[in-house]
Scaffold this active site. Structure first.
Site, short mmCIF file in Angstrom:
data_model
loop_
_atom_site.label_atom_id
_atom_site.label_comp_id
_atom_site.label_asym_id
_atom_site.label_seq_id
_atom_site.Cartn_x
_atom_site.Cartn_y
_atom_site.Cartn_z
N ALA A 1 42.75 79.98 26.25
CA ALA A 1 42.89 80.94 27.15
C ALA A 1 42.59 80.66 28.51
O ALA A 1 41.92 80.66 29.24
CB ALA A 1 41.46 81.71 26.84
N ASP B 1 39.05 78.72 28.69
CA ASP B 1 37.98 78.51 27.72
C ASP B 1 37.75 77.09 27.05
O ASP B 1 36.90 76.62 26.85
CB ASP B 1 38.23 79.66 26.60
CG ASP B 1 37.91 80.96 27.06
OD1 ASP B 1 37.21 81.27 28.19
OD2 ASP B 1 38.26 81.93 26.21
N ASP C 1 39.29 72.23 2.69
CA ASP C 1 39.47 71.29 3.70
C ASP C 1 38.29 70.71 4.50
O ASP C 1 38.18 69.77 4.87
CB ASP C 1 40.58 72.10 4.60
CG ASP C 1 41.80 72.08 3.92
OD1 ASP C 1 42.33 71.22 2.90
OD2 ASP C 1 42.96 72.77 4.54
N GLY C 2 37.34 71.54 4.42
CA GLY C 2 36.22 71.38 5.13
C GLY C 2 35.34 70.35 4.49
O GLY C 2 34.72 69.23 5.21
N LYS D 1 47.38 76.21 15.46
CA LYS D 1 48.34 77.12 15.00
C LYS D 1 47.99 78.56 15.88
O LYS D 1 48.63 79.26 16.02
CB LYS D 1 48.58 77.48 13.77
CG LYS D 1 49.56 78.27 13.27
CD LYS D 1 49.95 78.36 11.68
CE LYS D 1 50.94 79.34 11.66
NZ LYS D 1 50.62 80.85 12.09
N ASN E 1 41.37 66.35 11.95
CA ASN E 1 42.25 67.69 12.30
C ASN E 1 42.32 67.69 13.57
O ASN E 1 43.41 67.86 14.19
CB ASN E 1 41.24 68.77 11.67
CG ASN E 1 42.02 69.51 10.58
OD1 ASN E 1 42.88 68.82 10.03
ND2 ASN E 1 41.44 70.55 10.19
N GLU E 2 41.37 67.99 14.42
CA GLU E 2 41.33 68.31 15.90
C GLU E 2 40.27 68.07 16.72
O GLU E 2 39.00 67.95 15.78
CB GLU E 2 42.03 69.61 16.19
CG GLU E 2 40.78 70.74 16.16
CD GLU E 2 40.73 71.36 14.72
OE1 GLU E 2 41.62 71.79 14.36
OE2 GLU E 2 39.39 71.48 14.14
N ALA F 1 45.86 74.06 11.68
CA ALA F 1 44.62 74.92 11.61
C ALA F 1 44.18 75.58 13.05
O ALA F 1 45.13 76.43 13.49
CB ALA F 1 43.29 73.75 11.42
N TYR F 2 43.35 75.30 13.84
CA TYR F 2 43.11 75.85 15.13
C TYR F 2 44.33 75.86 15.85
O TYR F 2 44.44 76.85 16.81
CB TYR F 2 41.77 75.42 15.79
CG TYR F 2 41.19 76.21 16.95
CD1 TYR F 2 41.47 77.45 17.23
CD2 TYR F 2 40.36 75.58 17.53
CE1 TYR F 2 41.01 78.13 18.29
CE2 TYR F 2 39.64 76.02 19.04
CZ TYR F 2 40.10 77.53 19.00
OH TYR F 2 39.56 78.08 20.00
#
EC number: 2.7.1.23
Length: 277
Positions: free
Chosen positions: A190, A155, A45-46, A170, A127-128, A167-168
């Site tokens: 966070a 954060d 995916d990268g 989830k 993606n994001e 991805a991130y």
């Protein structure tokens, strides 16, 4: 048909690229890195993210296909031993039952960064994107549709597309959203909740006709990451986020159901109930 290939750079991906060129040449396909009709990603995916950003200015006339050379990817639906079949289907461009190929379009994120020194810059994410504090926590006001929603301290913030929700997003406790739904999702990284700062504590999914803005509440060093690209920023007025007008196109030569990919990736078994260890 004109095509281009991007690979991960490891031995198997480079070897598959050479094989693909040889087979494609035999089928009359033309390699054109500048103006391809189909972009083939060989890797993971990268690698697909790299291919997407390389051709982000040509999204209206390019379709993507992925061959995964590692674990099953969410964008790559072909295995290395199927490369000959893929080339054949690309050359024929029509299945016997006239059902495939199919064009699938996924929504994207548009973010507009309004910098104090650089002015307005626009980025597109497949993606994001994430916004994080570098030396301290991120302190920002979140507005939805130009009205105050919450004061954030933590954060950082992750904003994902539906296809990037696996991805991130989830890992932050966000929901997985089917890519047919034009939306963006905001997830907290966070967050700190006290008398001064209080957040919703869950991810938000906004539809296409909504937008939200991130306004920093103090001078702070921040790191903006758009997919795999890091963009350090010192001072900015706001970041506006919305579903982009552009979409990314994938060409399917056979079924590749989204929920099947989710099941195999996170639950570990196939459609027959067998675990893939």
């Amino acid at each position: 048909m004109k095509y281009a290939v991007l690979n991960r750079g490891d031995d198997i991906s480079v070897s598959l690229t050479e094989t693909f060129h040889r087979l494609a040449n035999g089928q009359g396909l033309i390699c054109d890195d500048e103006e391809p009709e189909i972009v083939l990603s060989i890797g993971g995916d990268g690698t697909m993210l790299q291919a997407f950003h390389r051709y982000v200015g040509q999204l209206d006339r390019i379709a993507f296909v992925g061959i995964h050379t590692g674990h099953l990817g969410f964008y790559a639906d072909w295995k290395p031993n199927e490369i000959e079949l893929l080339v054949q289907l690309m050359a024929e461009n029509r299945s016997k039952d006239q059902i495939y190929p199919r064009i699938v379009k996924y929504p994207l994120i548009e973010l507009q960064l309004d910098g104090e020194d650089t002015g307005k810059r626009t980025y597109i994410a497949l993606n994001e994107f994430t916004l994080k504090g570098v030396e301290n926590t991120l302190v920002a006001q979140i507005d939805i549709n130009d009205e105050l929603f919450e004061m954030f301290r933590g954060d950082g913030i992750c904003v994902s597309t539906p296809s990037g929700s696996t991805a991130y997003n989830k890992s932050l406790g966000g929901a997985m959203v089917h890519p047919s739904i034009p939306s963006i999702q905001l997830a907290e990284i966070a967050s700190i909740n006290n008398r001064v700062f209080r957040t919703l504590g869950s991810s938000l999914i906004l539809p296409k006709h909504h937008h939200f803005d991130i306004h920093p509440r103090k001078k702070q060093k921040l790191l903006l990451t758009v997919d795999h690209v890091n963009i350090p920023i010192d001072h900015f007025r706001s970041i506006r986020c919305r579903v982009a007008d552009q979409t990314v196109t994938f060409i399917r030569y056979r079924p590749f159901p989204f929920w099947n990919r989710v099941r195999e990736a996170f639950l570990g078994y196939d459609e027959h109930g067998h675990y893939n260890v």
